[in-house]
Design a protein around this motif. Structure first.
Motif: not given
Length: 323
Positions: A1-21
């Motif tokens: 059978m397949a094995y579930i190794v784990g996982g993650a939750g992660v936001s995908h907001s554009p703010q993650l890729s917009i500079e602070p300014g």
């Protein structure tokens, strides 16, 4: 059978890729689409919010987000998955008003990122666009055998699942899925994608939090009954609360996920799961599927960008299973 190794939750907001300014410009409430949303009031006081959008605070929040993304990526890589099963929402990318399934599973060979062009986004997102879409059409390899098995197993166990094996003409794989590859795993070899598409945004057929718990448990049973030796990691894409940040809701969700408190997850009020905050449903599904894994919050960053409390509650959480 397949094995579930784990996982993650992660936001995908554009703010993650917009500079602070650029955060405050992106949060300008004079933008028409924000004025039309009839947003709730922020739980934070005006004085607190004014401090949150001081440039030094924004820079600190931005730095914390980058570090949390890197740590989440590194923990996922340590799990050595063969397949990424991503639970995400489609925001009128593959599905429109001609059909808007509550839960859809793809069972074809591949899906394409068909970039819509920067002109469909606010100009403040210019630096983030490349982490949602390529410049030209780009193909993502999927896992038809797993998609077929998930549909069959879930239907046999009482879930009404929409399924499709052909991509609608002129429509693109959504950013909830492309972000995982283009930003979280930027520059790395691309693992096959198994997409689970939830209608989190659009009434009247969004799954309730309780149904999301049940779906997660059903997904886990389906994956583990798949006749394969592949290692599967589950990823919840999106959230947490936005465009108005509700730190209480976000922190309560993360605590319930760490405790594996399914009843608390099932009782999250639907009224709080509107607009971007609706993506919390994706986290509930993955958390319920990984009920025997060790859950750990990597970080939670309330990334404010305006004096009315708009922004994104940036959540990063990993689940690991003992081998």
């Amino acid at each position: 059978m397949a094995y579930i190794v784990g996982g993650a939750g992660v936001s995908h907001s554009p703010q993650l890729s917009i500079e602070p300014g650029g955060w405050r410009a992106h949060g300008d409430l004079e933008q028409p689409h924000l004025k039309e949303l009839n947003l709730p009031s922020s739980p934070r006081t005006p004085e607190e919010l004014a401090r949150e959008i001081e440039i030094r605070q924004i820079e600190a929040r931005h730095k914390a987000c980058q570090e949390a993304l890197e740590r989440t990526r590194d923990e996922l890589l340590e799990m050595k998955p063969d397949v990424l099963l991503v639970v995400g929402d489609d925001q009128r990318e593959l599905f429109l008003d001609d059909i808007m399934p509550a839960v859809a599973i793809f069972r074809g060979e591949s899906l394409d990122d068909r970039p819509p062009g920067m002109e469909v986004y606010p100009k403040t997102m210019e630096s983030a666009y490349e982490y949602y879409h390529a410049d030209v059409d780009e193909t993502y390899r999927t896992v038809p055998e797993l998609g077929q098995h998930l549909v069959e197993h879930l239907v046999e166990n009482g879930f009404d699942i929409a399924q499709f094996s052909e991509q609608p003409t002129g429509r693109s794989l959504g950013h909830a899925f492309t972000f995982i590859y283009r930003r979280l795993f930027e520059g790395l070899p691309r693992l096959p994608l198994a997409p689970i598409m939830l209608n989190t945004y659009y009434p009247p057929n969004q799954p309730t939090p309780r149904r999301c718990v049940e779906l997660g448990q059903g997904l886990r049973a389906a994956i583990e009954s798949w006749d394969s030796d592949l290692r599967v990691a589950l990823i919840a894409s999106g959230g947490l609360t936005h465009p108005i940040i509700d730190e209480g809701l976000d922190r309560g969700l993360l605590s319930a996920l760490e405790r594996h408190d399914h009843e608390a997850l099932a009782q999250i009020p639907v009224a709080g799961l509107t607009e971007g905050s609706s993506e919390i449903r994706n986290w509930i599904v993955v958390g319920a599927a990984l009920e025997d894994a060790t859950a750990k919050v990597v970080d939670y960053i309330p990334a404010y960008r305006s004096t009315v409390g708009s922004g994104c509650g940036m959540g990063f959480l990993t689940w690991t299973r003992s081998l």
